[in-house]
Design a protein around this motif. Structure first.
Motif, PDB file in Angstrom:
ATOM      1  N   SER A 117      11.990  -2.396  14.101  1.00  0.00           N
ATOM      2  CA  SER A 117      12.977  -3.306  13.515  1.00  0.00           C
ATOM      3  C   SER A 117      13.290  -4.478  14.445  1.00  0.00           C
ATOM      4  O   SER A 117      13.875  -5.472  14.017  1.00  0.00           O
ATOM      5  N   HIS A 118      12.877  -4.368  15.718  1.00  0.00           N
ATOM      6  CA  HIS A 118      13.099  -5.445  16.683  1.00  0.00           C
ATOM      7  C   HIS A 118      12.007  -6.512  16.612  1.00  0.00           C
ATOM      8  O   HIS A 118      12.145  -7.547  17.275  1.00  0.00           O
ATOM      9  N   CYS A 119      10.958  -6.281  15.869  1.00  0.00           N
ATOM     10  CA  CYS A 119       9.834  -7.216  15.832  1.00  0.00           C
ATOM     11  C   CYS A 119      10.225  -8.529  15.168  1.00  0.00           C
ATOM     12  O   CYS A 119      11.124  -8.576  14.323  1.00  0.00           O
ATOM     13  N   TYR A 120       9.527  -9.588  15.535  1.00  0.00           N
ATOM     14  CA  TYR A 120       9.775 -10.904  14.948  1.00  0.00           C
ATOM     15  C   TYR A 120       9.452 -10.894  13.454  1.00  0.00           C
ATOM     16  O   TYR A 120      10.098 -11.575  12.662  1.00  0.00           O
ATOM     17  N   ASN A 121       8.427 -10.145  13.095  1.00  0.00           N
ATOM     18  CA  ASN A 121       7.992 -10.081  11.702  1.00  0.00           C
ATOM     19  C   ASN A 121       8.340  -8.708  11.112  1.00  0.00           C
ATOM     20  O   ASN A 121       8.670  -7.772  11.837  1.00  0.00           O
ATOM     21  N   ASN A 122       8.256  -8.606   9.802  1.00  0.00           N
ATOM     22  CA  ASN A 122       8.599  -7.368   9.106  1.00  0.00           C
ATOM     23  C   ASN A 122       7.499  -6.319   9.297  1.00  0.00           C
ATOM     24  O   ASN A 122       6.340  -6.572   8.974  1.00  0.00           O
ATOM     25  N   VAL A 123       7.862  -5.156   9.816  1.00  0.00           N
ATOM     26  CA  VAL A 123       6.909  -4.056  10.026  1.00  0.00           C
ATOM     27  C   VAL A 123       7.399  -2.842   9.241  1.00  0.00           C
ATOM     28  O   VAL A 123       8.520  -2.381   9.433  1.00  0.00           O
ATOM     29  N   THR A 124       6.550  -2.341   8.354  1.00  0.00           N
ATOM     30  CA  THR A 124       6.892  -1.164   7.554  1.00  0.00           C
ATOM     31  C   THR A 124       5.834  -0.088   7.738  1.00  0.00           C
ATOM     32  O   THR A 124       4.733  -0.356   8.230  1.00  0.00           O
ATOM     33  N   VAL A 125       6.185   1.139   7.344  1.00  0.00           N
ATOM     34  CA  VAL A 125       5.271   2.276   7.497  1.00  0.00           C
ATOM     35  C   VAL A 125       5.098   2.947   6.140  1.00  0.00           C
ATOM     36  O   VAL A 125       6.061   3.124   5.391  1.00  0.00           O
ATOM     37  N   ALA A 126       3.859   3.301   5.803  1.00  0.00           N
ATOM     38  CA  ALA A 126       3.578   3.942   4.512  1.00  0.00           C
ATOM     39  C   ALA A 126       2.488   4.985   4.689  1.00  0.00           C
ATOM     40  O   ALA A 126       1.878   5.103   5.757  1.00  0.00           O
ATOM     41  N   GLU A 127       2.252   5.758   3.626  1.00  0.00           N
ATOM     42  CA  GLU A 127       1.237   6.816   3.650  1.00  0.00           C
ATOM     43  C   GLU A 127       0.182   6.560   2.578  1.00  0.00           C
ATOM     44  O   GLU A 127       0.447   5.912   1.564  1.00  0.00           O
ATOM     45  N   ALA A 128      -1.008   7.103   2.820  1.00  0.00           N
ATOM     46  CA  ALA A 128      -2.099   6.955   1.847  1.00  0.00           C
ATOM     47  C   ALA A 128      -3.158   8.022   2.098  1.00  0.00           C
ATOM     48  O   ALA A 128      -3.181   8.669   3.149  1.00  0.00           O
ATOM     49  N   SER A 129      -4.012   8.176   1.098  1.00  0.00           N
ATOM     50  CA  SER A 129      -5.208   9.006   1.248  1.00  0.00           C
ATOM     51  C   SER A 129      -6.354   8.246   0.605  1.00  0.00           C
ATOM     52  O   SER A 129      -6.498   8.232  -0.614  1.00  0.00           O
ATOM     53  N   GLY A 130      -7.142   7.599   1.443  1.00  0.00           N
ATOM     54  CA  GLY A 130      -8.235   6.779   0.935  1.00  0.00           C
ATOM     55  C   GLY A 130      -9.249   7.554   0.127  1.00  0.00           C
ATOM     56  O   GLY A 130      -9.674   7.120  -0.942  1.00  0.00           O
ATOM     57  N   LEU A 131      -9.642   8.724   0.605  1.00  0.00           N
ATOM     58  CA  LEU A 131     -10.661   9.515  -0.089  1.00  0.00           C
ATOM     59  C   LEU A 131     -10.195   9.973  -1.468  1.00  0.00           C
ATOM     60  O   LEU A 131     -10.974  10.031  -2.411  1.00  0.00           O
ATOM     61  N   ASN A 132      -8.915  10.289  -1.598  1.00  0.00           N
ATOM     62  CA  ASN A 132      -8.378  10.765  -2.879  1.00  0.00           C
ATOM     63  C   ASN A 132      -7.888   9.637  -3.781  1.00  0.00           C
ATOM     64  O   ASN A 132      -7.432   9.884  -4.894  1.00  0.00           O
ATOM     65  N   GLY A 133      -7.929   8.410  -3.279  1.00  0.00           N
ATOM     66  CA  GLY A 133      -7.483   7.278  -4.087  1.00  0.00           C
ATOM     67  C   GLY A 133      -5.979   7.157  -4.196  1.00  0.00           C
ATOM     68  O   GLY A 133      -5.468   6.455  -5.071  1.00  0.00           O
ATOM     69  N   GLU A 134      -5.242   7.832  -3.294  1.00  0.00           N
ATOM     70  CA  GLU A 134      -3.780   7.741  -3.307  1.00  0.00           C
ATOM     71  C   GLU A 134      -3.364   6.538  -2.452  1.00  0.00           C
ATOM     72  O   GLU A 134      -3.013   6.663  -1.281  1.00  0.00           O
ATOM     73  N   ILE A 135      -3.421   5.378  -3.068  1.00  0.00           N
ATOM     74  CA  ILE A 135      -3.222   4.136  -2.314  1.00  0.00           C
ATOM     75  C   ILE A 135      -2.183   3.224  -2.966  1.00  0.00           C
ATOM     76  O   ILE A 135      -2.197   2.011  -2.745  1.00  0.00           O
ATOM     77  N   SER A 136      -1.280   3.782  -3.741  1.00  0.00           N
ATOM     78  CA  SER A 136      -0.303   2.967  -4.471  1.00  0.00           C
ATOM     79  C   SER A 136       0.579   2.142  -3.528  1.00  0.00           C
ATOM     80  O   SER A 136       0.932   1.003  -3.842  1.00  0.00           O
ATOM     81  N   GLN A 137       0.944   2.718  -2.368  1.00  0.00           N
ATOM     82  CA  GLN A 137       1.800   1.982  -1.431  1.00  0.00           C
ATOM     83  C   GLN A 137       1.051   0.821  -0.785  1.00  0.00           C
ATOM     84  O   GLN A 137       1.651  -0.207  -0.450  1.00  0.00           O
ATOM     85  N   VAL A 138      -0.255   0.993  -0.622  1.00  0.00           N
ATOM     86  CA  VAL A 138      -1.092  -0.092  -0.104  1.00  0.00           C
ATOM     87  C   VAL A 138      -1.136  -1.222  -1.121  1.00  0.00           C
ATOM     88  O   VAL A 138      -0.952  -2.404  -0.786  1.00  0.00           O
TER      89      VAL A 138
END
Length: 259
Positions: free
Chosen positions: A228-249
């Motif tokens: 949260s101290h960064c100059y730009n917005n940094v967020t964290v998300a989860e995914a599973s590329g092999l299973n196609g679970e990439i909605s947050q991406v």
């Protein structure tokens, strides 16, 4: 020639009438009207310029083996390309995201670049960052602990680049392979990387104030580092590329390239 003379006479008459009208306007009203007109012209110019130059480039980066190339193909055509090997050259393409192709309405093509994670090939990242609308930093959530230090160093270098800081390019830390039972959670990964970056900023600033590898410093002096101290917005998300679970991406991408 007669027609031209008639047109010229009419134009001179209009000009004379316009000047007479302007002279009748009080100077303060005339200045105010001129100022409003100039402001409107400049505002419209910058709005058009911003729309014309808005980038649709999203950069995928991170350590080798994190799953960047699998994500690239999932986003492009919905296929995991499980036979994909570690990339030695950037994968690059401009396309409508696979999940957006079946939707009605206006969709904007995305220019997606998958930059190899090998340390010798990372300088290629600097070729794409100046045009980036967003950066997705991919982390292997399954093999996170052995690679935590290296991933944090890479991320530290990314977050202190002038091309990222000055444009305040949003960064998504994507914890990939979270479908596996032994994968670490995004909260654990975020906290561990914050701790590592906190150590890095202390050690690197102690080495030299003129560290040319990092153009900006991170964090708030006297406080433990947080994204949260960064100059730009940094967020964290989860995914599973092999299973196609990439909605947050996909959500991150469309937020930053949507017209």
């Amino acid at each position: 020639m007669e027609g031209f003379e008639e047109w010229k006479s009419q134009a001179e008459q209009w000009a004379s009438q316009a000047l007479q009208y302007i002279h009748q306007i009080p100077p303060n009203q005339l200045y105010a009207a001129s100022g409003v007109l100039l402001f409107t012209i400049l505002f419209l110019f910058f709005v058009r310029l911003f729309k014309r130059t808005k980038s649709n480039t999203i950069v995928l980066t991170g350590l080798s083996g994190a799953g960047k190339t699998v994500l690239f193909y999932q986003l492009r055509d919905g296929s995991s390309h499980q036979g994909t090997v570690t990339s030695m050259e950037p994968n690059e393409g401009t396309f409508v995201l696979h999940s957006e192709k079946t939707k009605n309405g206006k969709t904007k093509p995305v220019h997606l670049v998958d930059v190899p994670g090998h340390s010798r090939l990372r300088p290629k990242l600097d070729e794409f960052l100046p045009q980036a609308a967003g950066v997705i930093f991919v982390v292997d959530a399954l093999e996170f602990l052995p690679n935590c230090r290296a991933a944090s160093e890479y991320l530290y270098d990314l977050l202190t680049k002038a091309s990222v800081v000055k444009k305040k390019i949003p960064v998504l830390i994507l914890c990939n392979k979270t479908d596996k039972v032994t994968a670490h959670t995004k909260e654990f990964i975020r906290k561990q990387m914050e701790k590592e970056i906190d150590k890095l900023r202390t050690s690197r600033s102690a080495i030299s104030d003129a560290d040319i590898a990092n153009e900006f410093t991170l964090g708030v002096p006297g406080e433990a580092f947080s994204f949260s101290h960064c100059y730009n917005n940094v967020t964290v998300a989860e995914a599973s590329g092999l299973n196609g679970e990439i909605s947050q991406v996909e959500q991150f991408i469309m937020e930053h390239v949507r017209p």
